[in-house]
Structure formats: C-alpha cells, structure tokens
Write a protein that holds these residues in place. Structure first.
Motif, PDB file in Angstrom:
ATOM      1  N   TYR A 290       0.831  -1.204   0.000  1.00  0.00           N
ATOM      2  CA  TYR A 290       0.000   0.000   0.000  1.00  0.00           C
ATOM      3  C   TYR A 290       0.868   1.256   0.000  1.00  0.00           C
ATOM      4  CZ  TYR A 290      -4.048  -2.952   1.041  1.00  0.00           C
ATOM      5  OH  TYR A 290      -5.038  -3.893   0.979  1.00  0.00           O
ATOM      6  N   VAL A 291       1.945   1.213   0.771  1.00  0.00           N
ATOM      7  CA  VAL A 291       2.850   2.370   0.813  1.00  0.00           C
ATOM      8  C   VAL A 291       3.482   2.600  -0.556  1.00  0.00           C
ATOM      9  CG1 VAL A 291       4.994   3.255   1.799  1.00  0.00           C
ATOM     10  CG2 VAL A 291       3.307   2.155   3.275  1.00  0.00           C
ATOM     11  N   LEU A 292       3.972   1.516  -1.182  1.00  0.00           N
ATOM     12  CA  LEU A 292       4.573   1.648  -2.513  1.00  0.00           C
ATOM     13  C   LEU A 292       3.557   2.160  -3.526  1.00  0.00           C
ATOM     14  CD1 LEU A 292       6.795  -1.564  -2.768  1.00  0.00           C
ATOM     15  CD2 LEU A 292       7.559   0.802  -2.561  1.00  0.00           C
ATOM     16  N   PHE A 293       2.333   1.631  -3.440  1.00  0.00           N
ATOM     17  CA  PHE A 293       1.299   2.081  -4.373  1.00  0.00           C
ATOM     18  C   PHE A 293       0.985   3.564  -4.153  1.00  0.00           C
ATOM     19  CE2 PHE A 293      -3.203   2.834  -5.326  1.00  0.00           C
ATOM     20  CZ  PHE A 293      -3.220   2.499  -6.670  1.00  0.00           C
ATOM     21  N   SER A 294       0.926   3.977  -2.894  1.00  0.00           N
ATOM     22  CA  SER A 294       0.649   5.389  -2.600  1.00  0.00           C
ATOM     23  C   SER A 294       1.762   6.282  -3.131  1.00  0.00           C
ATOM     24  CB  SER A 294       0.480   5.582  -1.088  1.00  0.00           C
ATOM     25  OG  SER A 294      -0.589   4.794  -0.594  1.00  0.00           O
ATOM     26  N   ILE A 295       3.010   5.852  -2.930  1.00  0.00           N
ATOM     27  CA  ILE A 295       4.140   6.636  -3.444  1.00  0.00           C
ATOM     28  C   ILE A 295       4.079   6.720  -4.961  1.00  0.00           C
ATOM     29  CG2 ILE A 295       6.653   6.672  -3.675  1.00  0.00           C
ATOM     30  CD1 ILE A 295       6.807   5.431  -0.889  1.00  0.00           C
ATOM     31  N   THR A 296       3.759   5.586  -5.603  1.00  0.00           N
ATOM     32  CA  THR A 296       3.646   5.573  -7.067  1.00  0.00           C
ATOM     33  C   THR A 296       2.557   6.528  -7.535  1.00  0.00           C
ATOM     34  OG1 THR A 296       4.381   3.269  -7.129  1.00  0.00           O
ATOM     35  CG2 THR A 296       3.219   4.101  -9.068  1.00  0.00           C
ATOM     36  N   LEU A 297       1.416   6.486  -6.862  1.00  0.00           N
ATOM     37  CA  LEU A 297       0.303   7.350  -7.249  1.00  0.00           C
ATOM     38  C   LEU A 297       0.663   8.822  -7.063  1.00  0.00           C
ATOM     39  CD1 LEU A 297      -2.622   7.520  -8.196  1.00  0.00           C
ATOM     40  CD2 LEU A 297      -3.346   7.356  -5.810  1.00  0.00           C
ATOM     41  N   ILE A 298       1.313   9.141  -5.953  1.00  0.00           N
ATOM     42  CA  ILE A 298       1.702  10.535  -5.697  1.00  0.00           C
ATOM     43  C   ILE A 298       2.708  11.007  -6.753  1.00  0.00           C
ATOM     44  CG2 ILE A 298       2.914  12.043  -4.080  1.00  0.00           C
ATOM     45  CD1 ILE A 298       1.682  10.348  -1.812  1.00  0.00           C
ATOM     46  N   CYS A 299       3.699  10.156  -7.068  1.00  0.00           N
ATOM     47  CA  CYS A 299       4.679  10.516  -8.105  1.00  0.00           C
ATOM     48  C   CYS A 299       3.995  10.736  -9.446  1.00  0.00           C
ATOM     49  CB  CYS A 299       5.742   9.422  -8.223  1.00  0.00           C
ATOM     50  SG  CYS A 299       6.842   9.304  -6.799  1.00  0.00           S
ATOM     51  N   PHE A 300       3.035   9.864  -9.761  1.00  0.00           N
ATOM     52  CA  PHE A 300       2.316  10.007 -11.029  1.00  0.00           C
ATOM     53  C   PHE A 300       1.545  11.322 -11.081  1.00  0.00           C
ATOM     54  CE2 PHE A 300      -1.635   9.345 -13.443  1.00  0.00           C
ATOM     55  CZ  PHE A 300      -1.086   9.119 -14.697  1.00  0.00           C
ATOM     56  N   LEU A 301       0.873  11.661  -9.981  1.00  0.00           N
ATOM     57  CA  LEU A 301       0.098  12.902  -9.954  1.00  0.00           C
ATOM     58  C   LEU A 301       1.008  14.121 -10.064  1.00  0.00           C
ATOM     59  CD1 LEU A 301      -2.531  12.041  -7.178  1.00  0.00           C
ATOM     60  CD2 LEU A 301      -2.879  12.109  -9.653  1.00  0.00           C
ATOM     61  N   ILE A 302       2.135  14.093  -9.348  1.00  0.00           N
ATOM     62  CA  ILE A 302       3.056  15.235  -9.402  1.00  0.00           C
ATOM     63  C   ILE A 302       3.623  15.397 -10.806  1.00  0.00           C
ATOM     64  CG2 ILE A 302       5.279  16.097  -8.575  1.00  0.00           C
ATOM     65  CD1 ILE A 302       4.631  14.859  -5.866  1.00  0.00           C
ATOM     66  N   MET A 303       4.065  14.286 -11.407  1.00  0.00           N
ATOM     67  CA  MET A 303       4.629  14.365 -12.756  1.00  0.00           C
ATOM     68  C   MET A 303       3.564  14.765 -13.773  1.00  0.00           C
ATOM     69  SD  MET A 303       7.260  11.119 -12.765  1.00  0.00           S
ATOM     70  CE  MET A 303       8.032  11.637 -14.284  1.00  0.00           C
TER      71      MET A 303
END
Length: 585
Positions: A290-303
């Motif tokens: 869940y943490v990795l998925f959240s980090i991935t989602l946040i990175c995707f949104l920022i980019m």
C-alpha cells in the motif's frame, strides 16, 4: 465540428502519450523497487519469526533446565539417599515407614514447585514404584516409560502422556522427567529413578501464541513424537518436511509454500518448529505494498501536474500553425504566424512563413507569365487575316501577271502566298520542322530580293539529321528580319546572313549571324537589359528580338534565352540552345 476538435485531439494524444510514458516509467520503477524490497522484507519477516521461535525455545529450555537442576538437588539429598539405601531388603512396617518418609520428602519438594510439578515419586532399582497408595505404579508399564525402564544410563523427558490420580479420580496431561539415582558415595551403585510429573500446560506455555501473528508452533521429541500440540489432527498440516540428504536440517527451510524455522530445546532434546505460511508473509507485506502504491500514485500525480503545462506549451503553437494553414488554404497568402517558443516549433513557423511567401511569389510569377502568354497569343491572332480572301486576291494577281507575261511578278506573288500560308497558321506554342522553317525563310528572302535588288543572301549550315526535328514556328523569322533591317540594309554593301543549326548532347544549337553594321556598345548593353526585363515595351528597338526571347523563356525557361554578340561595323551574331524535340514525320 471535426476541424474544431482536431487541436484538442492532438493535445489529448500528446498528453495521453506523456501520461502513459510517466505511468510506465513510474510503474516499472515501483515494480523494480517491489522486486528488490519484497525479498528483503520477506527475509526480515522470517528473521522476526525466527527470533520468536528462538525466544520460545529459550523459555522452554530455561524451564526444563530448572527442572533438571531441581531434580539433581533431590537425588543427592542425604535423606533421599539414606532412605533408598535402607529400604533395600526391608519389608513390613519398616519398609512402610521409610516409604512414608520418602513420600513426605518428595511431597515437600513438589510443593516448592507446585506451579510446574504435579507430583513426583521414586522407582527402586527393580523398577518398583516406592509409593504407599500405588498411584502411579501401573503407569510404569505404558509406552512413555519404555525408554527408561531397563536403562539406568538414560535421563530425560518423556513424551506427553496422561496420569490418573486414583485418590480423586482426576487425570492430568503431563511430561515426566526421569533422572537416575546413584549412590553419591559410591557412584557405581544404582539406587533407582526419580520421576517428576510436570504439568504439560506449563511446559508448553511458551509455545502458546496467538495464531493471528502468522506463526504456528509445533514441537517433537527426539523420537519424533509430537509434543505440542497434543492433538495430532491440529498439527497434521504442519508435519516436518523430509530431509533425505542425511545432513542436519537447515534452520530455515521453505517447502510447499511454508517456511519451517527450527530451534532445538537442548535439555529435553526436543525440536521446536515454527511454521510460517507464505500467505501470511504476503499478508504482512500488504502494508508495504500500500505504501509503494501510494508513493507511485503521488509521483504520477506530481509528474502529471508538471507535464500538462509542457504539453500545453507545445500544442498552442501547433494550433497557431493549423489555423495559419487553414487561412492559406482559403487563399489568404498574406498570412503570417508569430511563435516565440525558442525551439523547433518557432523554426517551423519561420519555415512556414517563408513557404507561404514563396508560394505567393510563384503564383504571382505564374499569373504574370500566363498574362504574357495570352498577350502573345492575342498579338498573333491580331496579325492573322482572313486567308481565303487574301489567297483569292493574290491568285488573281498571278493570273493577270501571266496574261501580260510578267514572270517576276508571278514568282514574287507565289512566294508571298507561300509565306502567308505559314504565317497565318502561327501560334506562339506551335512547332514546325526545321525543314519547314528553312522554306519559310527562303520565301521571305525571295520577296526581299525583288524589293532590295538582291542585296541579301541567306546561307544555310544545317546538319542533315536536324532538318526533321521540331522547333517553335517562326522562331527564326524575327531574327532574320532584325539582321536585314538593322544590320545589312543600313550598310552600303551587299550582305549575307548565315543560319547554323547543329545537334549536341540532346540540344539544338541555333545561331543567326550577319555581316551588317553591328550594334553600338551602349545600345547593345541597353538591349541586354531590356531583354532581362519581363515586360515588353512596344516602343523598343529590336522588338522582334524581345518577342523571340520571351517566347523561348516561356517555352523552355531561362536556359534558352537569347545571347547576342555584336561588334560595330563587323556584324552581329545571335544564338540560343533549346532541347531537341521529337522528330516530325
């Protein structure tokens, strides 16, 4: 509507590709991190469970070591030693009295450890239980005691079994510790065995853990008898994996989706096994996932937030280009696009502006040349006369000349008719064979001979193979006329005109040379400037040369323009090169 949506589709396409690239890169990065971190975390979870198993093993071993040490203190107790020695060979009341003393001593020891010890008793060297009430004597024939019954050299813990207290008919699950008793003054003398019934629940208490933490505990004795749990049905799914290599089992073994964590319990020679399912490990990994998925989602949104303005900056100039192209397609050739992006798109806009300017210039040039072509056609048309009327009139002249026997008049008129027949057919773009042009010029010069007393002579130098090739109709006549009226007639002597036509590398080389008065240098320079101008001034001298030059440019381009070489009082030479046309049959 589709045109209005096209820029949006371009923007959406670029955005989709950018988002897909971001998602792919972030996803692959996260997946790579997951592949790298997952084994590490899995091993850490296994190590954590290994620490739990080790702690359980240590707690159980500590309890058993305490029991062993406690038993050692009992077997070397002077009262116990003395009582056992004296009971040998006794019977009757004395035997009963010493037996009671022994039970009293053991009862006191039991009470000191009543938290773990249910009871204890002694078996003499003949395997007879020394007890008054015969509570446990019958249990000595059960299989749990087989290992110790006739073996005076074995101390240890039995497997789990049940003992009954006949006094109160209660039953207990116990693990019995058996220690041999030797005479401490004479160690070779075997006195019997001390049997301590330990509370099973207390012995396995450290093994009782909450299954929700993801690990199950199973223990076996040295004979592979199940110690814990006491119900084999509960433990059958956690049986030990076979080790056929003959070497000691690994501390941690993965088999059929389970990790088996082994730890020994040395005092009892037991083996403690912690069983951890990979499903439990995966469940423990959910939080990390869940943490990795959240980090991935946040990175995707920022980019995505960063890439969207970039895409907009790219598509806005493209929209400008599309609008400009639509305006140009409607004929608005004054359209210009201004893009200040400092990149290739700005360069594209500059190229677009230059292209539109070039198209406008080419169209204007094409219109101008078409106008000139139409003017030439109109002039040629204006020069035409009704041929039927002229031919009838001239034929009447020939008839009258023959009646009065005027052969020269008849010949002149006949040559004039032939000249007119070729002239009246003329169109600027029409062609004729070189042989026809020769006949045309000969008819023209014959007429002039009668007018100017044979002052002009035409010399032909034409390669025989060239006579059948095509050439623009009446292209030579204006040049010959120019040589006669501007070169030869102003001279006081008889003149000649040499017309040379040769073939070389797919081209026809044509030159018209005379020995007339030539052209002054200043006039020649002005003539060449006028020929370079696209317009025709009717007041110009040598207008025939201008017409021929424009016809050649119109038909063959700049490579076919006239070239003039003239020297005053020596003559003039005019020449040009045109592509060799197909022969006319």
């Amino acid at each position: 509507m589709s045109r209005a949506l096209r820029p949006v589709r371009i923007k959406a396409k670029i955005t989709a590709v950018a988002f897909f690239a971001i998602l792919l890169s972030v996803g692959l990065s996260s997946f790579s991190i997951y592949l790298y971190v997952n084994p590490i975390l899995s091993r850490q979870i296994v190590r954590d469970n290994q620490a739990i198993v080790l702690k359980i093993s240590q707690q159980t071993a500590y309890l058993m070591e305490d029991v062993v040490n406690y038993a050692k203190g009992i077997v070397i107790n002077d009262q116990v030693q003395t009582t056992l020695k004296k009971m040998k060979g006794m019977s009757g009341y004395d035997y009963y009295d010493y037996n009671l003393r022994l039970e009293t001593i053991l009862k006191e020891y039991s009470m000191l450890r009543d938290n773990v010890i249910i009871d204890m008793f002694v078996v003499d060297s003949r395997n007879k239980a020394l007890e008054i009430n015969e509570l446990y004597g019958s249990t000595l024939y059960e299989d749990w005691y087989d290992e110790f019954r006739y073996n005076a050299g074995v101390n240890g813990f039995s497997k789990q079994h049940v003992v009954s207290n006949r006094a109160n008919t209660s039953q207990f699950n116990v693990v019995t510790y058996v220690m041999n008793i030797y005479d401490k003054q004479n160690p070779d003398t075997y006195l019997g065995k001390l049997l301590i019934h330990l509370k099973y629940d207390v012995v396995v208490q450290p093994m009782l853990i909450d299954p929700s933490i993801g690990i199950r505990i199973v223990s076996f004795d040295k004979h592979n008898h199940l110690v814990y749990p006491d119900n084999w049905t509960e433990a059958k799914d956690f049986r030990r994996p076979a080790n056929n290599s003959g070497s000691p089992a690994d501390d941690v073994m993965l088999n059929e989706g389970r990790y088996y964590i082994r730890e020994p319990i040395p005092p009892a020679h037991w083996e403690l096994i912690g069983v951890v399912s990979t499903d439990k490990i995966n469940a423990s990994m959910k939080y990390i996932n869940y943490v990795l998925f959240s980090i991935t989602l946040i990175c995707f949104l920022i980019m995505s937030m960063l890439i969207y303005p970039v895409v907009s900056n790219v598509t806005k100039p493209l929209v400008k280009l599309i609008r400009g192209m639509r305006q140009v397609s409607k004929g608005e050739l004054d359209t210009r696009i201004v893009v200040k992006s400092g990149d290739e798109i700005e360069e594209v806009s500059q190229v677009f502006n230059k292209m539109v300017g070039d198209i406008k210039s080419l169209l204007e040039e094409s219109v101008r040349m078409e106008q000139q072509k139409r003017e030439l056609e109109l002039k040629a048309f204006m020069y035409q006369i009704n041929p039927h009327f002229i031919y009838n009139t001239l034929n009447c002249v020939i008839y009258l000349a023959r009646r009065i026997d005027a052969a020269d008049i008849a010949a002149l008129t006949k040559a004039f008719i032939s000249f007119l027949q070729r002239t009246i057919k003329n169109r600027p773009e029409m062609v004729s064979s070189i042989e026809e042009e020769i006949q045309y010029i000969d008819d023209y010069t014959m007429i002039l001979k009668y007018r100017y007393d044979d002052r002009v002579e035409v010399l032909w130098e034409v390669e025989e193979t060239c006579k059948a090739y095509a050439i623009p109709r009446m292209i030579l006549y204006p040049l010959v006329e120019n040589s006669i009226f501007h070169g030869i007639l102003p001279s006081s002597q008889k003149g000649w005109i040499r017309i040379r036509i040769t073939e070389q590398t797919g081209k026809l080389n044509v030159s018209v040379t005379d020995n007339g008065v030539g052209i002054e240098a200043q006039k020649l320079e002005k003539l060449q400037r006028d020929m370079a101008s696209p317009s025709i001034n009717e007041d110009l001298d040598h207008i025939g040369i201008h017409n021929v030059n424009n016809r050649l440019k119109l038909l063959f381009g700049q490579t076919a323009v006239l070239q003039i070489d003239s020297k005053e009082q020596e003559g003039t030479s005019i020449f040009f090169h045109i592509p060799r046309e197909t022969k006319i049959s």
